[in-house]
Design a protein around this motif. Structure first.
Motif, PDB file in Angstrom:
ATOM      1  N   GLY C 320     -13.659  44.403 -53.385  1.00 37.39           N
ATOM      2  CA  GLY C 320     -14.502  44.160 -52.217  1.00 37.39           C
ATOM      3  C   GLY C 320     -13.927  43.040 -51.358  1.00 37.39           C
TER       4      GLY C 320
ATOM      5  N   TYR D 319     -13.862  35.857 -51.315  1.00 38.91           N
ATOM      6  CA  TYR D 319     -12.959  36.568 -50.407  1.00 38.91           C
ATOM      7  C   TYR D 319     -13.511  37.916 -49.997  1.00 38.91           C
ATOM      8  CZ  TYR D 319     -10.058  32.659 -51.164  1.00 38.91           C
ATOM      9  OH  TYR D 319      -9.612  31.375 -51.189  1.00 38.91           O
ATOM     10  N   GLY D 320     -14.733  38.198 -50.411  1.00 38.31           N
ATOM     11  CA  GLY D 320     -15.414  39.382 -49.890  1.00 38.31           C
ATOM     12  C   GLY D 320     -16.274  39.024 -48.688  1.00 38.31           C
ATOM     13  N   MET D 321     -16.310  37.717 -48.343  1.00 41.20           N
ATOM     14  CA  MET D 321     -17.132  37.301 -47.200  1.00 41.20           C
ATOM     15  C   MET D 321     -16.483  37.771 -45.896  1.00 41.20           C
ATOM     16  SD  MET D 321     -18.729  33.616 -48.235  1.00 41.20           S
ATOM     17  CE  MET D 321     -17.201  32.724 -48.344  1.00 41.20           C
ATOM     18  N   ASN D 322     -17.319  37.935 -44.906  1.00 39.74           N
ATOM     19  CA  ASN D 322     -16.849  38.554 -43.669  1.00 39.74           C
ATOM     20  C   ASN D 322     -16.667  37.574 -42.521  1.00 39.74           C
ATOM     21  OD1 ASN D 322     -16.909  41.129 -44.872  1.00 39.74           O
ATOM     22  ND2 ASN D 322     -19.146  41.173 -44.598  1.00 39.74           N
ATOM     23  N   PHE D 323     -16.371  36.303 -42.796  1.00 38.41           N
ATOM     24  CA  PHE D 323     -16.184  35.346 -41.706  1.00 38.41           C
ATOM     25  C   PHE D 323     -14.995  35.753 -40.856  1.00 38.41           C
ATOM     26  CE2 PHE D 323     -18.706  32.752 -44.566  1.00 38.41           C
ATOM     27  CZ  PHE D 323     -19.569  32.131 -43.661  1.00 38.41           C
ATOM     28  N   ASP D 324     -15.091  35.498 -39.575  1.00 38.58           N
ATOM     29  CA  ASP D 324     -13.975  35.835 -38.667  1.00 38.58           C
ATOM     30  C   ASP D 324     -12.757  34.997 -39.005  1.00 38.58           C
ATOM     31  OD1 ASP D 324     -15.741  37.455 -37.512  1.00 38.58           O
ATOM     32  OD2 ASP D 324     -16.012  36.299 -35.646  1.00 38.58           O
ATOM     33  N   ASN D 325     -13.100  33.717 -39.295  1.00 39.67           N
ATOM     34  CA  ASN D 325     -11.984  32.789 -39.433  1.00 39.67           C
ATOM     35  C   ASN D 325     -11.746  32.432 -40.899  1.00 39.67           C
ATOM     36  OD1 ASN D 325     -10.129  30.812 -39.211  1.00 39.67           O
ATOM     37  ND2 ASN D 325     -11.575  29.261 -38.416  1.00 39.67           N
ATOM     38  N   MET D 326     -11.039  33.320 -41.614  1.00 36.32           N
ATOM     39  CA  MET D 326     -10.690  33.014 -42.998  1.00 36.32           C
ATOM     40  C   MET D 326      -9.195  33.189 -43.141  1.00 36.32           C
ATOM     41  SD  MET D 326     -13.760  34.813 -45.106  1.00 36.32           S
ATOM     42  CE  MET D 326     -13.173  34.352 -46.726  1.00 36.32           C
ATOM     43  N   LEU D 329      -7.171  35.229 -45.861  1.00 35.51           N
ATOM     44  CA  LEU D 329      -7.201  36.697 -45.877  1.00 35.51           C
ATOM     45  C   LEU D 329      -5.989  37.293 -45.182  1.00 35.51           C
ATOM     46  CD1 LEU D 329     -10.965  37.473 -45.134  1.00 35.51           C
ATOM     47  CD2 LEU D 329      -9.770  37.447 -47.326  1.00 35.51           C
TER      48      LEU D 329
ATOM     49  N   TYR E 319     -22.734  36.183 -47.472  1.00 40.85           N
ATOM     50  CA  TYR E 319     -21.806  36.323 -46.340  1.00 40.85           C
ATOM     51  C   TYR E 319     -20.840  37.482 -46.534  1.00 40.85           C
ATOM     52  CZ  TYR E 319     -24.086  32.284 -44.726  1.00 40.85           C
ATOM     53  OH  TYR E 319     -25.054  31.446 -44.301  1.00 40.85           O
ATOM     54  N   LEU E 329     -21.092  34.225 -39.222  1.00 42.31           N
ATOM     55  CA  LEU E 329     -19.780  34.804 -39.494  1.00 42.31           C
ATOM     56  C   LEU E 329     -18.803  34.560 -38.363  1.00 42.31           C
ATOM     57  CD1 LEU E 329     -20.726  38.247 -41.083  1.00 42.31           C
ATOM     58  CD2 LEU E 329     -20.007  36.135 -42.207  1.00 42.31           C
TER      59      LEU E 329
END
Lengths: 359, 359, 359, 359, 359
Positions: C320, D319-326, D329, E319, E329
């Motif tokens: 995921g 690392y499954g989080m959906n932040f724009d700024n990661m 990733l 998140y 996000l």
């Protein structure tokens, strides 16, 4: 207990094949040579002598037959000399064997012309450990002979009273001196019982108020020491009781009263020991309960945290799924509603825990 | 128990080297000066006197030899005066020593011309604590002398009966007064046993119905108090039994019957104590079981929550994966079917728990 | 036990200051006025009378001195009347005190001209509770006087036998009537012991087969009742033994044999009690073990579920993640391979649990 | 125990109101009619007769007064006939009552002209259950009468010895026959004690090596049977001891020695029972410990699995989080580095468990 | 215990129907033929003979009636020969039966012309196991006959003393030889008690410092061996006490003193056993506590890990949701703020655990 018993055991096996009356030292050697101390005394006079060996000691005894004499022998390893002493006083060979078999129970043997008494001499060391050695006492008409394993005993104050002529001791028969010796031994039992009582109270404080810093081994150790003391006192009481009850010609009427006192003291120490054993057993229960409660506490924390967050994590997981057709995801307030649901779940859980008195 | 035993221990160590018969106070000083109270009585008359010191008390006793007298001494710290009293009455020096050694067991000593009796005087304080002190009684042909550690005792009603001439006490010999003293002491044992019984029942109620507010230390404390009471009663029963059984010339025939009653009372208190100890042990078990059950309850909640949600979270996790080729994700009813599966899993789990009687 | 002991305690404190022989009722009043019943009997004749008060009863007794009489007094609160009765029969004042001190142990007192016997009269109530009261019996040459606290006793069948002239009782001396009274009391102990045995077996069934519906408080209650019964039987056995062994002039030779039977019955009840206590202790262990096993069961379910799904959830979590460069995600069979891995992990786990005998 | 005690209880309640000496059968009927067996014997001759009823049996006894006779009656329900038998032999009515009160302790009663002995006759059934019934023995100068509840006993070999004239039994007085009866009973106690010992060893094997297939109810059952056996043996030892010690005119000098042997056997069985009880208690501890250890094992598995995977799942979750700024990733080796971190975490955990000796 | 008791049981059942005095071997055959050893001795002379069978042995005994003789028979299976020996010496047939019933308690039987003594002969094997067999001793005026089950005994040193003429044994009466035999047996009890004491200390070390490598079965095994030893010593002490106390004509006055010593030794061994049993029980508690603590430790680790990571995983899960409208996000520092929150949560948790003393 360890050092002496290990030696004792090693010799035990060695000894198990010898004829009765074999004089074999079952302890470990604690002095280089036997040490002899003689105190000669009469109502008006008291003299302390330290002969270098048995030949000299014998000469002194032969020369002062009129005076009351207390010969103290320290060290039991030289069985040959001890046999010589025994033959000089015509002791029974089983009695001589027992002098050097250092794991005897306290006992009283009546040999017509003399008495043989064994006692466990315990001493409280500065580090609160109990030091144990065997004390053999032979009571003759005018002479007392004592044997101990190592230097240092509980008789210093008795010696002073003899030397300085304090108390009635010089004026009385030699049987009173026997009583005084045993009284010193039993007084020390008291001191030890009280010290163990102190330790028990300290442990009790720990168990009650600081269970974290309590170690069960301490309580186990204390129970062992109580057993050790009990093992010394029980037969001693029998000895005191027998001296008190039976008609032993050697005891003056006046001494009889003191012997009763000795017996009372033994009973009192035993009382103390039994109560301490009862309290120690009770403490065990209290401690076990503390351990259970701590476990309950840990489980409760885990359960509360897990029970609140596991459902929440599940909800978050649901909306992390990647199905094409998940209408909630596209609802403008979907995210806020999920938060609302999650907070509601958490609050319900917390209220439920509160009702169960877990919080 | 703490204060007195600590003092006792400190002195014990100090005393262990002294000759027998050394009069050393092993308690802690509780009054400034010794307090003397004399009650002189004859069938028709009774007088209470409070001499300021031993010299005055002595004069009074010398002047009223014809009357029955009860001399009560409060405070034991002034060993010199106590020795003087002892010499005046010609007591044995070991008995004098025992007066001030305040940790004696109850005992009865027959000294031909007088009796020496030691008893533990317990009193129930308003805060339900047990106050303990040593009571020494010397019974002479016409005089009783008692020693206690501190002001306040269990004899107030006895004093009133003497002063007001109630009951048979004034008309009887002095041995009846001894019985009345011991009866007061034993009656107080009853009161204490009953108070402990009350406390035990309260604890029982807590354990049974409010285990949360129960603290094991309470039960432990109660067991200690039962031990303390038992330690006082057991030797007292022996004393009563000996007075009852043996032919002690000093006791009138009529008093014998009262002594039997005293003995019965001791046996009854002991019965109570043993039953309470048995119940206390049983309570321990009940409480331990309550603790276990609470743990079971906690574990059950955790297990039910975790067992239901962990599989669901896994399913949600699966469809949160980002594989390119996951046909279910693109099925129009995929999302709804997953929900159906998850609800089915939860329901199956709940039914299974119900069958296991966990719900 | 509660009601009577609470009263008893309250009075106890009040009483602890009174002179010995003070007649103070330590129970709670259970009848309005004392009730008197007299049964007069001789070999050929038997008459039942219910005088309204002591004056009447006294007159009847005075008039029928030739006949054997059993006077039964119900109610103990009117201490003044009871003192009058005692003075009429010249009982010792301590015995009169004991009639109204309702927490006595069973005992036998030999007062030359009469005997005083105390017994605990237990009765099994319909609700299986045990009703306890004190029974005092005075045995004179031709008269028996009994005191009980409240109406209702275990003597109905004895009364019938007297009235209907069944059995040998009318023809024998009055001592046989005493035996018959005590026999009725002891027979009831049997009934109670058997009832407790029944209850224990019911509890045993619950513990063994329905531990969920078992409540430890039931077992605790049963142990308390066993203690109560034991407290009644033990001293009763001593009483029976003393009547049996010693030469009490009042007992005919023929009655001696019956007394031995009474003693045997007491021993038999005690045997029963001890065995039931042993079994109750064993049940405790069995139950504790059941609780432990249930806990194990719960933990096992939790562990199996968690141990299987936690790794799977981790795997799902890994895929995921949103890294740009995760080649597996783009593999056409990646998804299927992950499923294969997850199923393999689950199967391995299950096999491992099976090998550990958890499934 | 169940069947017979239930009947016993029912009758007990019924019986508690009857006069002493009432002959009421407290067991359950086990035969249709009383069965009578008579063995007549003299040194040279032995005859077995089975009269149909008491009238016939009586005739036989009357006709053969010169010969030694053993009359055995099976079945206790017909109390009328048993009273007739009792009257024929002039037994005390309490003894007749005891024959049919089937829950007596073993006892010995000396009635001048005859002895009455009760014993518990236990038999080991093929299914290892213990069958218990009451055996009553009346010993007259030339006759022995025994009563048992149901057919089947432990005397078959004794009957054979009488019939075949083996051993000394025919030539000796009738008291030897009594001894032979009791010896048969006690021998069976041995057999039962040994059978229980076997069962205990089997349970021990289970507890030690197959705790899963062990059921605590088995141990509880065994302890109950030990209690049952003990209840039979203890009073039997007293009986044997009394026959051995006191001067009972009926016993020949030569039989005395055999009685001592009987007493020794009882002591030996009791020794066995006590040791088995001690071992059973020890086993309980061992089993409880096994249960604890199993729980520990389960917890350990859960903890290891959970402790390794929970942190890893967290990392995957991050690392499954959906932040724009990661930024991670988008790093080309981000995915591999996360795997490295996760493997490192797992390895560290495993090493830590190994150091804690959990693996 | 296993092998011999199993045989014993099998025979027991077989034997339970035989007449008293039946000579049936209840052990297992351990030698091919009976082995006979005769030691003939007088003050100046000693001879060892090994006759091949009973006929030869008999001839030797007949020829040397003037000398003191010790006949030792090894092996008990040939009951016919043993009956012949018994008839030769005119032993009671119950005594002959007991020789071959190999599960007797130690006992002393006085048969006017001779004594019969049974003792349990224990030997410590090299592997620390205890080997047990039955020793039967017959003491006649000039002859001792001993029976043992198998070759090898504890008498080698006694034989040497006889052969080499060491000690007083040759010069004294035969009763001293009996004492020497029993003394050898009791000395071995000491050796065994000490060996068990060693093992207990080793187990104590394990429990205290290496609980992982401790197995409760070891402690259970030790307790069984203590029971076995106790079972041998207790009746032995009675035997020694009876020999010591009663006036048995066969014992010389001089031997009396040695018998007292024997009794003392038995008491000392028993003391040892009781103390070791107490310590073993205490160890049980210590070990149970260790197990509890380990469980607590495991639970604590699980709880700490789970309690920290479960909330963090939840946050990460939030998140990871795919809602369209999740403003966080898209915040440039959203990711960093989430990390900050997660670290804060973890730190707070750790601080809280530290305050609870879990870290």
């Amino acid at each position: 207990m360890n050092e002496s018993t290990e030696n004792q055991r090693a010799t035990m096996r060695l000894k198990a094949g010898l004829p009765p009356g074999s004089v074999v030292f079952t302890g470990s050697r604690k002095v280089d040579d036997l040490i002899f101390d003689i105190i000669l005394y009469s109502p008006k006079h008291c003299e302390t002598l330290s002969p270098a060996n048995w030949q000299e000691a014998r000469k002194i005894l032969d020369e002062h037959k009129a005076e009351k004499a207390w010969l103290n022998v320290t060290g039991l390893h030289d069985t040959q000399v001890i046999e010589e002493i025994g033959n000089y006083f015509s002791w029974h060979k089983l009695a001589i064997e027992d002098i050097v078999s250092v794991n005897q129970r306290a006992k009283l043997e009546d040999h017509d012309k003399h008495f043989y008494i064994v006692a466990r001499m315990l001493r409280l060391m500065p580090n609160r450990k109990i030091d144990e050695e065997q004390l053999s006492i032979f009571l003759h008409k005018n002479t007392i002979v004592t044997f101990q394993e190592k230097p240092g005993d509980v008789f210093d104050s008795l010696r002073n009273r003899l030397i300085e002529g304090k108390g009635a001791i010089r004026g009385r028969n030699i049987d009173y001196c026997l009583y005084a010796l045993l009284d010193s031994v039993v007084d020390q039992y008291f001191v030890i019982a009280e010290s163990l009582g102190d330790q028990l109270e300290e442990i009790e404080q720990l168990v009650m108020y600081k269970p974290n810093s309590f170690d069960l081994a301490m309580l186990h150790q204390l129970r062992r020491e109580l057993l050790k003391l009990r093992r010394a006192v029980y037969p001693m009481r029998e000895v005191a009781g027998r001296m008190n009850n039976t008609d032993l010609a050697i005891f003056e009427e006046g001494t009889r009263f003191f012997l009763r006192d000795l017996h009372d003291h033994c009973v009192q120490v035993m009382d103390n020991i039994e109560i301490q054993r009862d309290i120690a057993t009770g403490l065990m229960d209290v401690y076990m309960n503390t351990v259970s409660n701590r476990m309950n506490e840990i489980m409760k924390v885990l359960t509360i945290i897990a029970t609140i967050f596991i459902p929440l994590t599940f909800i978050a997981g649901v909306y992390g799924m990647n199905f094409d057709n998940m209408p909630e995801l596209h609802h403008p307030y979907g995210y806020h509603m999920v938060w609302a649901v999650m907070i509601a779940v958490a609050v319900v859980m917390l209220l439920w825990f509160r009702r169960k008195k877990w919080l």
